[in-house]
Each structure stands twice: as C-alpha cells, then as structure tokens.
Design an enzyme around this catalytic site. Structure first.
Site, mmCIF file in Angstrom:
data_model
loop_
_atom_site.group_PDB
_atom_site.id
_atom_site.type_symbol
_atom_site.label_atom_id
_atom_site.label_comp_id
_atom_site.label_asym_id
_atom_site.label_seq_id
_atom_site.Cartn_x
_atom_site.Cartn_y
_atom_site.Cartn_z
ATOM 1 C CG HIS A 1 44.977 34.489 -8.405
ATOM 2 N ND1 HIS A 1 45.969 35.343 -8.784
ATOM 3 C CD2 HIS A 1 44.215 35.170 -7.515
ATOM 4 C CE1 HIS A 1 45.823 36.505 -8.146
ATOM 5 N NE2 HIS A 1 44.773 36.420 -7.369
ATOM 6 C CE LYS B 1 49.603 36.860 -1.560
ATOM 7 N NZ LYS B 1 49.769 38.296 -1.333
ATOM 8 C CD GLN C 1 41.168 37.665 2.120
ATOM 9 O OE1 GLN C 1 41.081 38.823 1.774
ATOM 10 N NE2 GLN C 1 41.515 36.707 1.290
HETATM 11 P P1 AMP Z 1 43.607 38.319 -4.592
HETATM 12 O O1 AMP Z 1 43.186 38.261 -6.026
HETATM 13 O O2 AMP Z 1 44.993 38.848 -4.370
HETATM 14 O O3 AMP Z 1 42.565 38.948 -3.691
HETATM 15 O O4 AMP Z 1 43.699 36.805 -4.115
HETATM 16 C C1 AMP Z 1 42.588 35.940 -4.233
HETATM 17 C C2 AMP Z 1 42.817 34.752 -3.337
HETATM 18 O O5 AMP Z 1 44.008 34.098 -3.750
HETATM 19 C C3 AMP Z 1 43.000 35.134 -1.860
HETATM 20 O O6 AMP Z 1 42.308 34.193 -1.063
HETATM 21 C C4 AMP Z 1 44.482 35.043 -1.679
HETATM 22 O O7 AMP Z 1 44.854 34.700 -0.363
HETATM 23 C C5 AMP Z 1 44.860 33.940 -2.636
HETATM 24 N N1 AMP Z 1 46.266 34.074 -3.029
HETATM 25 C C6 AMP Z 1 46.871 35.169 -3.530
HETATM 26 N N2 AMP Z 1 48.186 34.950 -3.702
HETATM 27 C C7 AMP Z 1 48.415 33.672 -3.295
HETATM 28 C C8 AMP Z 1 49.581 32.850 -3.220
HETATM 29 N N3 AMP Z 1 50.786 33.291 -3.596
HETATM 30 N N4 AMP Z 1 49.444 31.592 -2.747
HETATM 31 C C9 AMP Z 1 48.225 31.143 -2.349
HETATM 32 N N5 AMP Z 1 47.105 31.854 -2.402
HETATM 33 C C10 AMP Z 1 47.186 33.115 -2.856
#
Ligand code: AMP
Length: 283
Positions: free
Chosen positions: A37, A149, A153
């Site tokens: 994040h 990741k 999406q």
């Molecule tokens: P989330 O809070 O899990 O919905 O993630 C929010 C955003 O952060 C989404 O666009 C995810 O793809 C990205 N994200 C989550 N984990 C990672 C990671 N390990 N590396 C890069 N981006 C991430």
C-alpha cells in the site's frame, strides 16, 4: 490531512481543488496498510498535486461466506501512514454512505471477469468496478493507482476506463514482496506459523515456470505442471484455487506461450486465499 466520511463532502473538496487548477491522484485501498500500500500511495503522491487515499472495505466485492466481517482493520494506524505519505484527504465512508438502500446500478466487464478470481468470486469484479467508478466520479481524479498483485483487477479497470472514456490515467505499481518472495497482503495475517512458512512456495512455483519458459518451453500444460509439482513439494497444506496462463490484457487463457503471457494463481492456505502472478513472456 483531512478525513472525509461523507461522499458529498469529499466531492466538494475535490471540486474546489480542481477549480484551483490542481490535479488529483487517487489511491484506492481497503486498509490495514503494508509496504505494498505504501508503494501505491507514494506513487499516487508523485502523480498529482493533491492526493486522495480511499479506505473502504467494499461489501459489494465480497461474496457470501467470504471474509468481509473478519477483514483486518486498523483505522488509526492507516490514518497515520496516509498522513506520513503526504495524503491531502483520506476518504473513509461507511457502507451505508456509499450504497443507499435504493442502490441499483452496477458496472461490469463480464468477459474479463469470468475467469481467474472471477470464477470462484462471481460478483467480485462487479463490486470492484462499481466502487472504483464511484470513487472516480466523486473525486474527478486525473490519476488512479492500482497494484499489479491484483492483475485481473488492474486489467479490468484499464478496460473499464478505456471502454467508458473515463478522463483518467490508470497507473500501476509492481508487486511488493516479503524477503522470501511472499506477496504482501493484508490477508497474510490469517496465516499460522506453519502456513506462513509454506506460503513462500507460491512464488517459488511461479518462478519454476518462468525458468522453464526462459529455457524455451511454450506448452502451458508443461509450465503449469512445473508450478504444481513445486507447490506439492513446498506447500503440502495448500489447495490451489486456480493456476492459469493468460494474455496479460485480454486475460484469455493460453494453451501456448507464443506471445505475451502471464501466469496467475490463487491458493488457499488455511483461512487465507492468496493471489500472485508472474510475467512469463513480454512479447
Ligand atoms: P487492498 O487494500 O488489498 O484492496 O489493496 C489496495 C491496492 O494495493 C490494490 O490496488 C492492490 O493491488 C495494491 N496492493 C496490495 N498488495 C500489494 C502488494 N503486495 N504490492 C503491490 N500492490 C499491492
């Protein structure tokens, strides 16, 4: 950093910023921040004059029996991180504020959403597209950043932005990983010590396929077999949900790796469902 709970208040603030000629970047998240994040928020910080971070565990993208209620949360910790990374606004609405009782409009890209994660989470991407479009409309953001990741999406959001002529530039950040290769995820907290030790096998399995592809193997079944065999060895407790090789943009399954190809997977390990992906061939 200002914290907004009401969509209309955020809309008004963003309208005022845009009226001053400032560009806006949006970093959509569900919270419980980790280094992935942080990379996403930092990238968004660089793109726009103003940075809006959204923090919303979107009920519409969770199916029945999924982990909506158990999803890890740390509002105070997330606020501190967003502020430290330079957010101008943190948008943290309630589900009721985002979805009125009469909510009846959904956005979807069925062709891209039917495979991979969409096969076991049929309404997931409809929930994602709808909430992302709502966030884009509320903010009027010029840029929005998503993580690689969640590759499916990202591909769907890019498609939605192109198909609906959205006045936005979609950017992405590479996957941020633990030292042993496990992709960072808020859901990693569900793993027991034993499961966590095995979880690095996901990446090892994808790398095995990449090695084979580099050596010239083009048959998708042979590449997947290499991953599955490594998974069986390194992750006796895991249950693969899917392992697919697809075109990175159309997400169409590939039987042979004759052009660009992405290997994507989801694996159940204890209570966690973990996703990852790797580019096998660029062109
Ligand atoms: P989330 O809070 O899990 O919905 O993630 C929010 C955003 O952060 C989404 O666009 C995810 O793809 C990205 N994200 C989550 N984990 C990672 C990671 N390990 N590396 C890069 N981006 C991430």
């Amino acid at each position: 950093m200002r914290i907004f709970k009401e969509p209309e208040d955020l809309k008004e603030q963003c309208r005022a910023w845009r009226a001053q000629g400032q560009s806006l970047a949006l970093a959509p998240t569900m919270g419980y921040y980790h280094a992935g994040h942080k990379a996403l928020i930092s990238k968004a910080r660089q793109l726009g004059d103003r940075l809006v971070v959204s923090l919303f565990v979107n009920p519409a993208q969770f199916g029945p029996g999924e982990d909506l209620a158990a999803y890890p949360r740390d509002f105070a910790g997330d606020c501190a991180i967003a502020e430290e990374l330079g957010a101008d606004a943190l948008f943290a609405p309630t589900p009721e504020a985002m979805y009125s009782q009469r909510h009846a409009t959904w956005v979807e890209a069925p062709e891209l959403a039917k495979g991979l994660c969409g096969a076991s989470r049929p309404a997931h991407f409809r929930g994602v597209c709808t909430v992302v479009l709502k966030l884009l409309m509320l903010t009027g953001a010029d840029f929005a950043v998503f993580g690689e990741k969640d590759w499916q999406q990202l591909a769907i959001i890019r498609r939605m932005a192109a198909d609906l002529n959205l006045p936005i530039q979609i950017e992405s950040v590479p996957i941020v990983r633990e030292a042993d290769g496990l992709a960072l995820s808020s859901r990693n907290v569900y793993l027991t010590e034993r499961e966590r030790a095995q979880a690095s096998g996901i990446r090892a399995g994808l790398l095995a396929a990449k090695e084979l592809a580099r050596a010239g193997e083009k048959d998708a079944s042979a590449l997947k077999a290499a991953t599955l065999s490594l998974w069986r060895e390194k992750m006796p407790d895991a249950r693969p949900d899917y392992l697919e090789i697809v075109h990175p943009e159309t997400l169409a399954p590939l039987a042979r790796l004759d052009g660009p190809g992405l290997m994507a997977c989801a694996v159940y390990l204890g209570r966690a469902r973990l996703i990852d992906n790797i580019t096998l061939a660029e062109e």
